[in-house]
Write an enzyme that holds these catalytic residues in place. Structure first.
Site, PDB file in Angstrom:
ATOM      1  N   ASP A  10      31.988   9.680   4.492  1.00 35.96           N
ATOM      2  CA  ASP A  10      32.203   9.292   3.088  1.00 35.96           C
ATOM      3  C   ASP A  10      31.583   7.912   2.877  1.00 35.96           C
ATOM      4  O   ASP A  10      31.238   7.210   3.840  1.00 35.96           O
ATOM      5  CB  ASP A  10      33.702   9.258   2.747  1.00 35.96           C
ATOM      6  CG  ASP A  10      33.958   8.936   1.264  1.00 35.96           C
ATOM      7  OD1 ASP A  10      33.178   9.402   0.404  1.00 35.96           O
ATOM      8  OD2 ASP A  10      34.921   8.210   0.967  1.00 35.96           O
ATOM      9  N   SER A  11      31.506   7.500   1.610  1.00 33.20           N
ATOM     10  CA  SER A  11      31.038   6.149   1.316  1.00 33.20           C
ATOM     11  C   SER A  11      32.088   5.120   1.737  1.00 33.20           C
ATOM     12  O   SER A  11      31.756   3.958   1.972  1.00 33.20           O
ATOM     13  CB  SER A  11      30.765   6.018  -0.181  1.00 33.20           C
ATOM     14  OG  SER A  11      31.958   6.252  -0.907  1.00 33.20           O
ATOM     15  N   CYS A  73      32.845  13.787   0.930  1.00 32.33           N
ATOM     16  CA  CYS A  73      32.463  13.005  -0.251  1.00 32.33           C
ATOM     17  C   CYS A  73      31.822  13.980  -1.234  1.00 32.33           C
ATOM     18  O   CYS A  73      30.844  14.662  -0.876  1.00 32.33           O
ATOM     19  CB  CYS A  73      31.456  11.931   0.161  1.00 32.33           C
ATOM     20  SG  CYS A  73      30.748  11.016  -1.218  1.00 32.33           S
ATOM     21  N   GLU A 152      39.430   1.738  -3.099  1.00 34.35           N
ATOM     22  CA  GLU A 152      38.693   1.190  -1.952  1.00 34.35           C
ATOM     23  C   GLU A 152      39.228  -0.189  -1.573  1.00 34.35           C
ATOM     24  O   GLU A 152      39.281  -0.557  -0.404  1.00 34.35           O
ATOM     25  CB  GLU A 152      37.194   1.125  -2.286  1.00 34.35           C
ATOM     26  CG  GLU A 152      36.299   0.786  -1.102  1.00 34.35           C
ATOM     27  CD  GLU A 152      36.223   1.883  -0.023  1.00 34.35           C
ATOM     28  OE1 GLU A 152      36.470   3.058  -0.308  1.00 34.35           O
ATOM     29  OE2 GLU A 152      35.930   1.513   1.133  1.00 34.35           O
ATOM     30  N   CYS A 184      36.687  13.497  -6.308  1.00 32.40           N
ATOM     31  CA  CYS A 184      36.200  12.351  -5.542  1.00 32.40           C
ATOM     32  C   CYS A 184      37.254  12.185  -4.459  1.00 32.40           C
ATOM     33  O   CYS A 184      38.456  12.184  -4.774  1.00 32.40           O
ATOM     34  CB  CYS A 184      36.129  11.105  -6.426  1.00 32.40           C
ATOM     35  SG  CYS A 184      35.897   9.567  -5.490  1.00 32.40           S
ATOM     36  N   HIS A 186      38.372   9.875  -2.937  1.00 31.95           N
ATOM     37  CA  HIS A 186      39.292   8.745  -3.100  1.00 31.95           C
ATOM     38  C   HIS A 186      40.540   9.146  -3.908  1.00 31.95           C
ATOM     39  O   HIS A 186      41.628   8.620  -3.673  1.00 31.95           O
ATOM     40  CB  HIS A 186      38.597   7.582  -3.829  1.00 31.95           C
ATOM     41  CG  HIS A 186      37.649   6.790  -2.964  1.00 31.95           C
ATOM     42  ND1 HIS A 186      36.469   7.295  -2.490  1.00 31.95           N
ATOM     43  CD2 HIS A 186      37.735   5.509  -2.502  1.00 31.95           C
ATOM     44  CE1 HIS A 186      35.856   6.368  -1.771  1.00 31.95           C
ATOM     45  NE2 HIS A 186      36.597   5.269  -1.761  1.00 31.95           N
TER      46      HIS A 186
HETATM   47  N1  DGL Z   1      34.531   9.363  -2.313  1.00 32.02           N
HETATM   48  C1  DGL Z   1      33.308   9.722  -2.901  1.00 32.02           C
HETATM   49  C2  DGL Z   1      33.306  11.070  -3.552  1.00 32.02           C
HETATM   50  O1  DGL Z   1      34.050  11.937  -3.156  1.00 32.02           O
HETATM   51  C3  DGL Z   1      32.433   8.684  -3.565  1.00 32.02           C
HETATM   52  C4  DGL Z   1      32.984   7.377  -4.023  1.00 32.02           C
HETATM   53  C5  DGL Z   1      31.852   6.386  -4.365  1.00 32.02           C
HETATM   54  O2  DGL Z   1      31.310   5.806  -3.409  1.00 32.02           O
HETATM   55  O3  DGL Z   1      31.512   6.251  -5.543  1.00 32.02           O
HETATM   56  O4  DGL Z   1      32.538  11.348  -4.439  1.00 32.02           O
END
Ligand code: DGL
Length: 275
Positions: A10-11, A73, A152, A184, A186
């Site tokens: 993931d990011s 992600c 984050e 997402c 997150h």
């Molecule tokens: N967690 C990521 C997703 O599922 C991306 C979050 C980001 O870096 O913008 O899309």
């Protein structure tokens, strides 16, 4: 013979929402987690950048000897899954198809809402996958950049989080969806905020966290016939500040039963995996 290892990419900390599910369901593997925190948020990046970063991470995992990689992600899945599967000859799965499948299973009125990053929404990938699976599905989407960043940073205070979530849910107006995809990785980390807002508004909405079906898909692909691993290891490979990542990670998941290590990854060392 592989190293009995699964990779999660993931990011940032979002991928932990998928790792958490896997830790509960897969007892006979070790885990590697690649967090590209230096270059997050991916939601604000171009399609090409995200594709390249995904190819880098999947190449990195290939060299590490993983049995399977999960692109944990949605944004990276949208722009990089297809290319990564073409480029690398080992099992790689993403989160969008499993999430779409779950949403279709859950909805009764066929009206689905998606919250995701800007880049993921604009890719149209959820619209496409959902409509390919069931043309009668209606989808409306809202992107939530402030939410990703607050998570984050580990800002999990209830009032603070609820205010951010409400701001974005209000954007759906009078759309009477019965199912919402947390698109997402997150966002499932603050699923309770979503539930609180819906409750306050007297709405009944079924939430979809793509992680569950994604991990089941991984289980179907993997050979899980080995013995359980007594002290499972988790190696974190982080491109940005390890302490910042760790600060938020510790608020999300208790890894005290695992053998945890952190490694710093330099962006220059990833260049070789690009197209
Ligand atoms: N967690 C990521 C997703 O599922 C991306 C979050 C980001 O870096 O913008 O899309």
């Amino acid at each position: 013979m592989g190293k009995n290892l699964i990779g999660f990419y993931d990011s940032g900390v979002g991928g932990l929402s998928v790792l958490k599910v896997a830790l509960n369901k897969i007892k006979n593997k070790n885990f590697a987690f690649f967090g590209d925190t230096l270059r997050m948020p991916y939601g604000a990046r171009t399609d090409e950048e995200i594709r390249d970063y995904t190819l880098e991470a999947m190449g990195f995992f290939k060299d590490l000897g993983v049995d399977l990689s999960i692109i944990a992600c949605n944004t990276a899945t949208s722009h990089g899954l297809r290319e990564a599967k073409t480029k690398y000859n080992y099992p790689i799965i993403g989160v969008v198809e499993p999430g779409s499948f779950n949403a279709i299973e859950r909805t009764s009125n066929n009206k689905v809402a998606l919250v995701a990053t800007k880049s993921c929404v604009e890719s149209g990938v959820y619209d496409k996958v959902l409509k390919d699976m069931d043309p009668s599905i209606e989808l409306r989407s809202v992107y939530c950049p402030d939410l990703t960043l607050a998570i984050e940073r580990g800002e999990f205070g209830e009032d603070h989080m609820d205010a951010i979530v409400k701001k974005y849910l209000d954007e759906f107006g009078d759309y009477d969806f019965d199912t919402m995809i947390l698109g997402c990785t997150h966002y499932p980390l603050v699923e309770d905020s979503f539930k609180r807002i819906f409750k306050r508004q007297g709405k009944r909405v079924l939430m979809v966290d793509p992680a569950y079906k994604t991990v089941l898909d991984a289980i179907n692909i993997l050979d899980l016939s080995q013995e359980e691993v007594p002290n499972r290891s988790i190696d974190f490979y982080i491109t940005g500040d390890i302490d910042k990542f760790r600060y938020t990670m510790e608020k999300i998941v208790d890894l005290s039963d695992f053998d945890v290590k952190f490694h710093s990854v330099k962006i220059e060392d990833l260049e070789k995996y690009k197209k």
